[in-house]
Structures are given as C-alpha cells and as structure tokens.
Design a protein around this motif. Structure first.
Motif, PDB file in Angstrom:
ATOM      1  N   VAL A 147      -3.505  -7.962   9.992  1.00  8.36           N
ATOM      2  CA  VAL A 147      -3.874  -6.844  10.872  1.00  8.36           C
ATOM      3  C   VAL A 147      -3.193  -5.563  10.411  1.00  8.36           C
ATOM      4  O   VAL A 147      -3.824  -4.498  10.332  1.00  8.36           O
ATOM      5  CB  VAL A 147      -3.515  -7.162  12.337  1.00  8.36           C
ATOM      6  N   ARG A 148      -1.905  -5.644  10.084  1.00  4.60           N
ATOM      7  CA  ARG A 148      -1.200  -4.450   9.607  1.00  4.60           C
ATOM      8  C   ARG A 148      -1.849  -3.872   8.352  1.00  4.60           C
ATOM      9  O   ARG A 148      -2.076  -2.661   8.249  1.00  4.60           O
ATOM     10  CB  ARG A 148       0.263  -4.783   9.305  1.00  4.60           C
ATOM     11  N   GLU A 149      -2.157  -4.743   7.392  1.00  7.69           N
ATOM     12  CA  GLU A 149      -2.749  -4.255   6.140  1.00  7.69           C
ATOM     13  C   GLU A 149      -4.129  -3.645   6.372  1.00  7.69           C
ATOM     14  O   GLU A 149      -4.494  -2.651   5.740  1.00  7.69           O
ATOM     15  CB  GLU A 149      -2.818  -5.396   5.121  1.00  7.69           C
ATOM     16  N   MET A 150      -4.895  -4.217   7.292  1.00  6.98           N
ATOM     17  CA  MET A 150      -6.214  -3.638   7.602  1.00  6.98           C
ATOM     18  C   MET A 150      -6.063  -2.268   8.253  1.00  6.98           C
ATOM     19  O   MET A 150      -6.754  -1.320   7.889  1.00  6.98           O
ATOM     20  CB  MET A 150      -6.992  -4.592   8.499  1.00  6.98           C
ATOM     21  N   LEU A 151      -5.153  -2.163   9.219  1.00  6.05           N
ATOM     22  CA  LEU A 151      -4.955  -0.872   9.884  1.00  6.05           C
ATOM     23  C   LEU A 151      -4.544   0.207   8.893  1.00  6.05           C
ATOM     24  O   LEU A 151      -5.041   1.344   8.946  1.00  6.05           O
ATOM     25  CB  LEU A 151      -3.893  -1.011  10.976  1.00  6.05           C
TER      26      LEU A 151
ATOM     27  N   CYS B 175     -11.565  -2.496   3.678  1.00  8.37           N
ATOM     28  CA  CYS B 175     -11.192  -1.389   4.561  1.00  8.37           C
ATOM     29  C   CYS B 175     -11.060  -0.068   3.812  1.00  8.37           C
ATOM     30  O   CYS B 175     -11.278   1.001   4.392  1.00  8.37           O
ATOM     31  CB  CYS B 175      -9.894  -1.720   5.292  1.00  8.37           C
ATOM     32  N   GLN B 176     -10.727  -0.126   2.543  1.00  7.65           N
ATOM     33  CA  GLN B 176     -10.609   1.104   1.752  1.00  7.65           C
ATOM     34  C   GLN B 176     -11.955   1.600   1.250  1.00  7.65           C
ATOM     35  O   GLN B 176     -12.218   2.801   1.229  1.00  7.65           O
ATOM     36  CB  GLN B 176      -9.667   0.873   0.568  1.00  7.65           C
ATOM     37  N   LYS B 177     -12.829   0.671   0.819  1.00  7.66           N
ATOM     38  CA  LYS B 177     -14.066   1.079   0.146  1.00  7.66           C
ATOM     39  C   LYS B 177     -15.263   1.208   1.071  1.00  7.66           C
ATOM     40  O   LYS B 177     -16.159   2.021   0.834  1.00  7.66           O
ATOM     41  CB  LYS B 177     -14.413   0.075  -0.974  1.00  7.66           C
ATOM     42  N   ALA B 178     -15.331   0.378   2.120  1.00  8.49           N
ATOM     43  CA  ALA B 178     -16.514   0.361   2.976  1.00  8.49           C
ATOM     44  C   ALA B 178     -16.415   1.424   4.072  1.00  8.49           C
ATOM     45  O   ALA B 178     -15.319   1.850   4.451  1.00  8.49           O
ATOM     46  CB  ALA B 178     -16.700  -1.019   3.604  1.00  8.49           C
ATOM     47  N   ASN B 179     -17.564   1.798   4.586  1.00  7.70           N
ATOM     48  CA  ASN B 179     -17.627   2.681   5.756  1.00  7.70           C
ATOM     49  C   ASN B 179     -17.534   1.808   7.003  1.00  7.70           C
ATOM     50  O   ASN B 179     -18.528   1.527   7.679  1.00  7.70           O
ATOM     51  CB  ASN B 179     -18.936   3.476   5.733  1.00  7.70           C
TER      52      ASN B 179
ATOM     53  N   GLN C 127       0.803  -1.225   0.000  1.00  8.78           N
ATOM     54  CA  GLN C 127       0.000   0.000   0.000  1.00  8.78           C
ATOM     55  C   GLN C 127       0.837   1.277   0.000  1.00  8.78           C
ATOM     56  O   GLN C 127       0.280   2.374  -0.103  1.00  8.78           O
ATOM     57  CB  GLN C 127      -0.924   0.015   1.228  1.00  8.78           C
ATOM     58  N   ASP C 128       2.156   1.136   0.129  1.00  8.62           N
ATOM     59  CA  ASP C 128       3.050   2.285   0.263  1.00  8.62           C
ATOM     60  C   ASP C 128       2.587   3.193   1.401  1.00  8.62           C
ATOM     61  O   ASP C 128       2.516   4.413   1.269  1.00  8.62           O
ATOM     62  CB  ASP C 128       3.133   3.072  -1.053  1.00  8.62           C
ATOM     63  N   LYS C 129       2.291   2.573   2.536  1.00 10.81           N
ATOM     64  CA  LYS C 129       1.908   3.299   3.742  1.00 10.81           C
ATOM     65  C   LYS C 129       2.701   2.745   4.913  1.00 10.81           C
ATOM     66  O   LYS C 129       3.159   1.590   4.886  1.00 10.81           O
ATOM     67  CB  LYS C 129       0.413   3.145   4.032  1.00 10.81           C
ATOM     68  N   ASP C 130       2.817   3.549   5.965  1.00  9.86           N
ATOM     69  CA  ASP C 130       3.598   3.147   7.131  1.00  9.86           C
ATOM     70  C   ASP C 130       2.777   3.411   8.394  1.00  9.86           C
ATOM     71  O   ASP C 130       2.195   4.490   8.546  1.00  9.86           O
ATOM     72  CB  ASP C 130       4.903   3.944   7.185  1.00  9.86           C
ATOM     73  N   LEU C 131       2.746   2.435   9.286  1.00 11.40           N
ATOM     74  CA  LEU C 131       2.012   2.603  10.546  1.00 11.40           C
ATOM     75  C   LEU C 131       2.603   3.718  11.404  1.00 11.40           C
ATOM     76  O   LEU C 131       1.923   4.246  12.284  1.00 11.40           O
ATOM     77  CB  LEU C 131       1.997   1.296  11.336  1.00 11.40           C
TER      78      LEU C 131
END
Length: 285
Positions: A275-279, A244-248, A59-63
């Motif tokens: 869990v990491r990817e969901m967060l 997690c990206q599309k739903a409310n 996702q190119d994101k960092d916790l």
C-alpha cells in the motif's frame, strides 16, 4: 466531504479538501468461498502500518510529502452483498465527485465491484488491470453471482470485451479460462507483458485491483485462499509501482488480507508495504 479517521494508515492524515488520494476501508467477507476473515484486513493494515517508515528507499519518496487522507472503514451490512456494494459505491462516488482518487482497502475481492461501478460511471472508457492468483471469472459460484469468485465477470459486464488485463493468474476452473479467452486478456503465472500492456493503455483511465494472494503463500500466508506458485514480494512491489507510475489510474484497491491466518504479522506487514509503495508511486510530482 469526509472526515479523517482517528487512526490512519501511517501518516495519511491530510484533510479531505487538501487530499489528492483518499483511502477508505471495506471490511466485508460474506461471500468468501474458503476461509473467512478478510473483514479484518483493512483495520489490520491501518493499525500495523506504524511498524513501517513513511520513507521508501525503493522510490526515494516519503509519504510525509504526500497529500493522502484516510477516511476510515465503511460500516457494511454483512447480511447483504448488494447493500454493502451500494455503500462502497457511494463512498467512491463521494471521493470521485471531489476530484480525488479513491483507494480502497479490502475486504474480500467482491468489494472491488462497488468501486468499479462508481468509477465506470465517471469514466465510460474504463480499463481494468487485475493482479490475482485466481481468475474470478465465474458467472456464478454455487448459484450466487455476487461472489468474490465472480467479481471480474461482474466487472466485465460493466466495461466489456478487451478492457480487463489479468496478471499472475494460476487458478480457476476450465470454463473460466475458456470463457476468459474470448473476453479478457489473461497473463498466467507472472507479470510478463505488463509493460507492453501499460504502453497500450497510455492515457486511458485504469482501475487497478490487487488481490494480495497473487503472492506465493510462503511470502503471504495470511489470506483466505492461498494458492502455491505465486510471485515474490519484490516482483509484486516492482509491478504495482510500474502500474501506478505509468498508467492513468483513476481508482484502485488492495484486498484479501486475512490477518489471523498469519500470527507472525508478516503478511500484514507485506500488505502495508505494498500500500505504501502504491501511494507513493501514484503521487504526481
């Protein structure tokens, strides 16, 4: 107001007031129908998360750039399912009342009911997206209605017809499937139809529950009720990210890791990564 746990999942060490998402553990497995041990799942996920990077190349994101608090495990009564569910509900309510998203680490799947009770009170139009190998739609299991084999039937009693969407289901008795056909939306075996379902749920409040045994036991043997024929890790990773990206998403959980059935630790590593990817996917930039 909750205090940060001493040991946290990865770098989820934000203070309560600053957090957008609050993790909490529900170490409970008193109704497990086959092999017990999921009470150790949340602790193992937290402990073994230090083997992962906080950065996701997917996702190119960092916790490190997220505001997540880990409030630790709830101390639950192993002798009373209703008492345990009440404590889980109370923790979820505390998080929701502060305007934050509750993210639970189980535990057997019955723990979802406590969280859904809290979320359904706040969001009357609640819908549920459910990933699992098992339908969990029995009205009772050996005469007991509070069982992990019945959790989605109990959730249906809270949200009603047409509001539960199941994916990956490949196990259940005939009556479960017959009953479910008239009350819930079941997608067998994989995630086909997930994107269309999320399009239909756009803007509606969603509780997202992930039973990790949706994966094939060749990928995820560390669970109490392994069911051959499941999805791959990468299929699950892509699916949870999409939800997690599309739903409310207004509440979620990951459950049914029983770490001691996989001495290699690979199943726990898989759970940590999900869990990491969901967060990260829940983060709204």
């Amino acid at each position: 107001m909750l205090n940060r746990n001493i040991e946290t999942f990865l770098c989820c060490d934000a203070e309560f007031d600053a957090a957008d998402i609050v993790l909490y553990g529900a170490p409970f497995d008193s109704t497990t129908s086959f092999r017990p041990g999921t009470r150790f799942g949340s602790g193992a996920i937290r402990r073994e998360s230090y083997g992962l990077e906080s950065y996701s190349p997917y996702q190119d994101k960092d916790l490190l750039e997220s505001s997540v608090m880990d409030s630790g495990d709830i101390e639950l009564c192993m002798g009373s399912s209703e008492s345990a569910l009440a404590d889980i509900q109370q923790r979820a309510e505390t998080i929701l009342e502060a305007g934050k998203l509750p993210f639970m680490l189980g535990g057997e799947h019955l723990v979802t009911l406590g969280a859904v009770r809290a979320v359904a009170q706040r969001f009357p139009d609640l819908h549920i997206v459910h990933f699992d190998a098992h339908a969990d739609l029995r009205d009772d299991y050996l005469g007991v209605q509070l069982s992990h084999a019945c959790v989605l039937h109990r959730c249906w009693e809270l949200v009603g017809d047409g509001r539960i969407f199941q994916f990956g289901i490949r196990s259940g008795d005939r009556e479960e499937f017959r009953w479910g056909a008239g009350h819930v939306n079941t997608h067998k075996f994989d995630f086909e139809g997930l994107e269309e379902t999320l399009d239909a749920l756009a803007g509606k409040p969603v509780y997202f529950t992930v039973d990790l045994d949706v994966m094939d036991p060749s990928v995820f043997p560390g669970t109490g009720t392994p069911e051959p024929g499941g999805v791959s890790f990468d299929a699950l990773r892509k699916a949870v990210t999409l939800v997690c990206q599309k739903a409310n998403v207004v509440g979620c959980d990951v459950n049914e890791l029983s770490p001691h059935y996989d001495a290699s630790g690979a199943s726990t590593a898989v759970a940590c990564k999900i869990v990491r990817e969901m967060l990260l996917a829940l983060r709204r930039d």
